[in-house]
Design a protein around this motif. Structure first.
Motif, mmCIF file in Angstrom:
data_model
loop_
_atom_site.group_PDB
_atom_site.id
_atom_site.type_symbol
_atom_site.label_atom_id
_atom_site.label_comp_id
_atom_site.label_asym_id
_atom_site.label_seq_id
_atom_site.Cartn_x
_atom_site.Cartn_y
_atom_site.Cartn_z
ATOM 1 N N GLY A 65 0.830 -1.195 0.000
ATOM 2 C CA GLY A 65 0.000 0.000 0.000
ATOM 3 C C GLY A 65 0.863 1.242 0.000
ATOM 4 N N TYR A 66 0.247 2.366 -0.324
ATOM 5 C CA TYR A 66 1.008 3.612 -0.382
ATOM 6 C C TYR A 66 0.076 4.814 -0.348
ATOM 7 N N CYS A 67 0.679 5.968 -0.069
ATOM 8 C CA CYS A 67 -0.040 7.243 -0.097
ATOM 9 C C CYS A 67 0.938 8.321 -0.543
ATOM 10 N N THR A 73 0.407 21.991 -3.420
ATOM 11 C CA THR A 73 -1.026 22.291 -3.392
ATOM 12 C C THR A 73 -1.745 21.762 -2.161
ATOM 13 N N GLY A 74 -1.138 20.820 -1.457
ATOM 14 C CA GLY A 74 -1.798 20.200 -0.318
ATOM 15 C C GLY A 74 -2.745 19.074 -0.695
ATOM 16 N N GLU A 75 -2.689 18.642 -1.937
ATOM 17 C CA GLU A 75 -3.575 17.563 -2.375
ATOM 18 C C GLU A 75 -3.036 16.205 -1.946
ATOM 19 N N ILE A 76 -3.931 15.396 -1.395
ATOM 20 C CA ILE A 76 -3.616 13.976 -1.215
ATOM 21 C C ILE A 76 -3.897 13.368 -2.581
ATOM 22 N N LEU A 77 -2.852 12.960 -3.250
ATOM 23 C CA LEU A 77 -2.965 12.505 -4.634
ATOM 24 C C LEU A 77 -3.560 11.113 -4.752
ATOM 25 N N VAL A 78 -3.147 10.227 -3.860
ATOM 26 C CA VAL A 78 -3.600 8.844 -3.952
ATOM 27 C C VAL A 78 -3.317 8.120 -2.642
ATOM 28 N N LEU A 79 -4.231 7.251 -2.301
ATOM 29 C CA LEU A 79 -4.075 6.310 -1.197
ATOM 30 C C LEU A 79 -4.560 4.983 -1.749
ATOM 31 N N ALA A 80 -3.713 3.980 -1.763
ATOM 32 C CA ALA A 80 -4.093 2.697 -2.359
ATOM 33 C C ALA A 80 -3.508 1.544 -1.558
ATOM 34 N N VAL A 98 1.400 10.975 5.569
ATOM 35 C CA VAL A 98 1.514 11.971 4.502
ATOM 36 C C VAL A 98 0.945 13.312 4.967
ATOM 37 N N MET A 99 -0.170 13.282 5.684
ATOM 38 C CA MET A 99 -0.729 14.525 6.211
ATOM 39 C C MET A 99 0.269 15.221 7.131
#
Length: 150
Positions: A65-67, A73-80, A98-99
């Motif tokens: 898994g990853y994030c 920009t502060g965007e969470i691009l992906v969490l999978a 990541v946050m």
């Protein structure tokens, strides 16, 4: 499950791309990712420059898994996550890491796009963790959720 969480590096991106196509609710295969400009080469450059940050979870040396987040920009691009690792708190842990990194980089507001369908797990997952709906939507119909540093 005993997972090792570590900072993502460019050599992880091939496996991350593979996992993205194996997720339960919103799989996107490698060809589709490439077609929308999400390539390992482009992300490697952004990781090396510090524009993107990420963490991966490993079990027995294999990424499960990853994030990733965007420090500009502060965007969470992906969490999978691979489906067998869902429901044990691993996604929450990756997202939290990541946050923390994004807040440490000086950001005070984070955002992400998530399904607006209550039947999709991400809908409840992010809201349960304190992400707030903005009542705005991206071009895919996903709702923009925000999270403010307290």
């Amino acid at each position: 499950m005993n997972n090792n969480i570590r900072k993502a590096v460019p050599k992880d991106l091939n496996r991350c791309t593979e996992i993205r196509g194996l997720t339960r609710d919103n799989p996107i295969d490698r060809a589709t990712l490439i077609a929308i400009g999400v390539t390992e080469e482009a992300w490697a450059i952004k990781l090396e420059k510090g524009e993107y940050i990420g963490v991966v979870a490993e079990e027995k040396g294999e990424i499960v898994g990853y994030c990733f987040g965007d420090t500009q920009t502060g965007e969470i691009l992906v969490l999978a996550l691979l489906p067998k690792y869902e429901g044990a708190g691993l996604g929450r842990h990756l997202l939290s890491k990541v946050m923390e990194e994004l807040f440490s980089a000086g950001l005070s507001e984070l955002w992400l796009a998530a399904s607006s369908d209550p039947q999709i797990r991400a809908y409840g997952f992010y809201r349960h963790l304190g992400w707030q709906p903005s009542n705005t939507y991206d071009d895919n119909g996903d709702e923009i959720l925000t999270y403010f540093k307290i």
